[in-house]
Scaffold this motif. Structure first.
Motif, PDB file in Angstrom:
ATOM      1  N   PHE A 207      35.639  16.163  -6.622  1.00 45.48           N
ATOM      2  CA  PHE A 207      36.802  15.295  -6.553  1.00 45.48           C
ATOM      3  C   PHE A 207      37.516  15.269  -7.892  1.00 45.48           C
ATOM      4  O   PHE A 207      36.881  15.090  -8.928  1.00 45.48           O
ATOM      5  CB  PHE A 207      36.400  13.856  -6.212  1.00 45.48           C
ATOM      6  CG  PHE A 207      35.712  13.691  -4.887  1.00 45.48           C
ATOM      7  CD1 PHE A 207      36.436  13.370  -3.752  1.00 45.48           C
ATOM      8  CD2 PHE A 207      34.337  13.839  -4.780  1.00 45.48           C
ATOM      9  CE1 PHE A 207      35.803  13.197  -2.534  1.00 45.48           C
ATOM     10  CE2 PHE A 207      33.692  13.672  -3.567  1.00 45.48           C
ATOM     11  CZ  PHE A 207      34.434  13.354  -2.439  1.00 45.48           C
ATOM     12  N   CYS A 208      38.821  15.418  -7.863  1.00 47.09           N
ATOM     13  CA  CYS A 208      39.562  15.225  -9.094  1.00 47.09           C
ATOM     14  C   CYS A 208      39.967  13.767  -9.211  1.00 47.09           C
ATOM     15  O   CYS A 208      40.076  13.042  -8.217  1.00 47.09           O
ATOM     16  CB  CYS A 208      40.781  16.146  -9.184  1.00 47.09           C
ATOM     17  SG  CYS A 208      42.106  15.807  -8.006  1.00 47.09           S
TER      18      CYS A 208
ATOM     19  N   GLY B  22      41.434  12.725  -5.645  1.00 50.93           N
ATOM     20  CA  GLY B  22      41.761  13.769  -4.696  1.00 50.93           C
ATOM     21  C   GLY B  22      40.930  13.631  -3.440  1.00 50.93           C
ATOM     22  O   GLY B  22      40.027  12.795  -3.353  1.00 50.93           O
ATOM     23  N   GLN B  23      41.227  14.463  -2.457  1.00 45.87           N
ATOM     24  CA  GLN B  23      40.554  14.368  -1.165  1.00 45.87           C
ATOM     25  C   GLN B  23      39.154  14.957  -1.167  1.00 45.87           C
ATOM     26  O   GLN B  23      38.378  14.715  -0.238  1.00 45.87           O
ATOM     27  CB  GLN B  23      41.397  15.066  -0.087  1.00 45.87           C
ATOM     28  CG  GLN B  23      41.296  16.595  -0.060  1.00 45.87           C
ATOM     29  CD  GLN B  23      42.151  17.296  -1.089  1.00 45.87           C
ATOM     30  OE1 GLN B  23      42.727  16.682  -1.977  1.00 45.87           O
ATOM     31  NE2 GLN B  23      42.259  18.618  -0.968  1.00 45.87           N
ATOM     32  N   GLY B  24      38.820  15.696  -2.181  1.00 44.29           N
ATOM     33  CA  GLY B  24      37.536  16.356  -2.277  1.00 44.29           C
ATOM     34  C   GLY B  24      37.600  17.775  -1.754  1.00 44.29           C
ATOM     35  O   GLY B  24      38.239  18.044  -0.741  1.00 44.29           O
ATOM     36  N   THR B  25      36.946  18.674  -2.459  1.00 45.02           N
ATOM     37  CA  THR B  25      36.871  20.061  -2.024  1.00 45.02           C
ATOM     38  C   THR B  25      35.431  20.536  -2.142  1.00 45.02           C
ATOM     39  O   THR B  25      34.748  20.267  -3.129  1.00 45.02           O
ATOM     40  CB  THR B  25      37.831  20.957  -2.840  1.00 45.02           C
ATOM     41  OG1 THR B  25      37.821  22.287  -2.312  1.00 45.02           O
ATOM     42  CG2 THR B  25      37.448  21.004  -4.316  1.00 45.02           C
ATOM     43  N   GLN B  26      34.964  21.220  -1.111  1.00 47.87           N
ATOM     44  CA  GLN B  26      33.570  21.648  -1.057  1.00 47.87           C
ATOM     45  C   GLN B  26      33.343  22.895  -1.900  1.00 47.87           C
ATOM     46  O   GLN B  26      34.074  23.883  -1.778  1.00 47.87           O
ATOM     47  CB  GLN B  26      33.158  21.932   0.385  1.00 47.87           C
ATOM     48  CG  GLN B  26      31.719  22.438   0.547  1.00 47.87           C
ATOM     49  CD  GLN B  26      30.694  21.369   0.265  1.00 47.87           C
ATOM     50  OE1 GLN B  26      30.810  20.248   0.765  1.00 47.87           O
ATOM     51  NE2 GLN B  26      29.688  21.706  -0.540  1.00 47.87           N
ATOM     52  N   VAL B  27      32.342  22.824  -2.743  1.00 51.34           N
ATOM     53  CA  VAL B  27      31.871  23.984  -3.489  1.00 51.34           C
ATOM     54  C   VAL B  27      30.438  24.249  -3.059  1.00 51.34           C
ATOM     55  O   VAL B  27      29.573  23.386  -3.209  1.00 51.34           O
ATOM     56  CB  VAL B  27      31.936  23.754  -5.007  1.00 51.34           C
ATOM     57  CG1 VAL B  27      31.247  24.897  -5.752  1.00 51.34           C
ATOM     58  CG2 VAL B  27      33.382  23.618  -5.457  1.00 51.34           C
ATOM     59  N   THR B  28      30.215  25.421  -2.512  1.00 49.58           N
ATOM     60  CA  THR B  28      28.882  25.793  -2.068  1.00 49.58           C
ATOM     61  C   THR B  28      28.438  27.050  -2.797  1.00 49.58           C
ATOM     62  O   THR B  28      29.116  28.073  -2.744  1.00 49.58           O
ATOM     63  CB  THR B  28      28.843  26.041  -0.554  1.00 49.58           C
ATOM     64  OG1 THR B  28      29.271  24.864   0.138  1.00 49.58           O
ATOM     65  CG2 THR B  28      27.437  26.395  -0.102  1.00 49.58           C
TER      66      THR B  28
END
Length: 121
Positions: free
Chosen positions: A94-95, A112-118
């Motif tokens: 999340f930013c 921010g809405q969140g972005t998945q890092v895998t």
């Protein structure tokens, strides 16, 4: 009025790299500190990296030497370059921005809405 939009997440192999970006949209505001946080399943949200309005930075120990945070004040963006990624880096990122809204003459925290890092083989 202000929205933060993230991009750049995805799936990467251990040792790989990703670059996350976050842009603030809207008008009538200024930005103070910016940062990136992450949250893995079952864990508390933690600060990964922050950059202050004066340009100073701070990183959590586990990412020092691997991640680099930067800001572009002209574009109202903050980025996180992630190198030498590890499985343990897997999380939703999340930013965050501390934003001063001129109309309200006050500071607010935006996420921010969140972005998945895998990170996986």
């Amino acid at each position: 009025q202000v929205q933060l939009v993230e991009s750049g997440g995805g799936l990467v192999q251990p040792g790989g790299s990703l670059r996350l970006s976050c842009a603030a949209s809207g008008s009538g505001f200024g930005i103070g500190a910016m940062g990136w946080y992450r949250q893995a399943p079952g864990k508390q949200r933690e600060l990964v990296a922050g950059v202050f309005s004066g340009g100073g930075t701070d990183y959590t120990n586990s990412v020092k030497g691997r991640f680099t945070i930067s800001r572009d004040n002209a574009k109202n963006t903050v980025s996180l370059q992630m190198n030498s990624l590890k499985v343990e880096d897997t999380a939703v990122y999340f930013c965050h921005m501390n934003i001063f809204e001129y109309g309200f003459r006050s500071w607010s925290d935006y996420w921010g809405q969140g972005t998945q890092v895998t990170v996986s083989s």
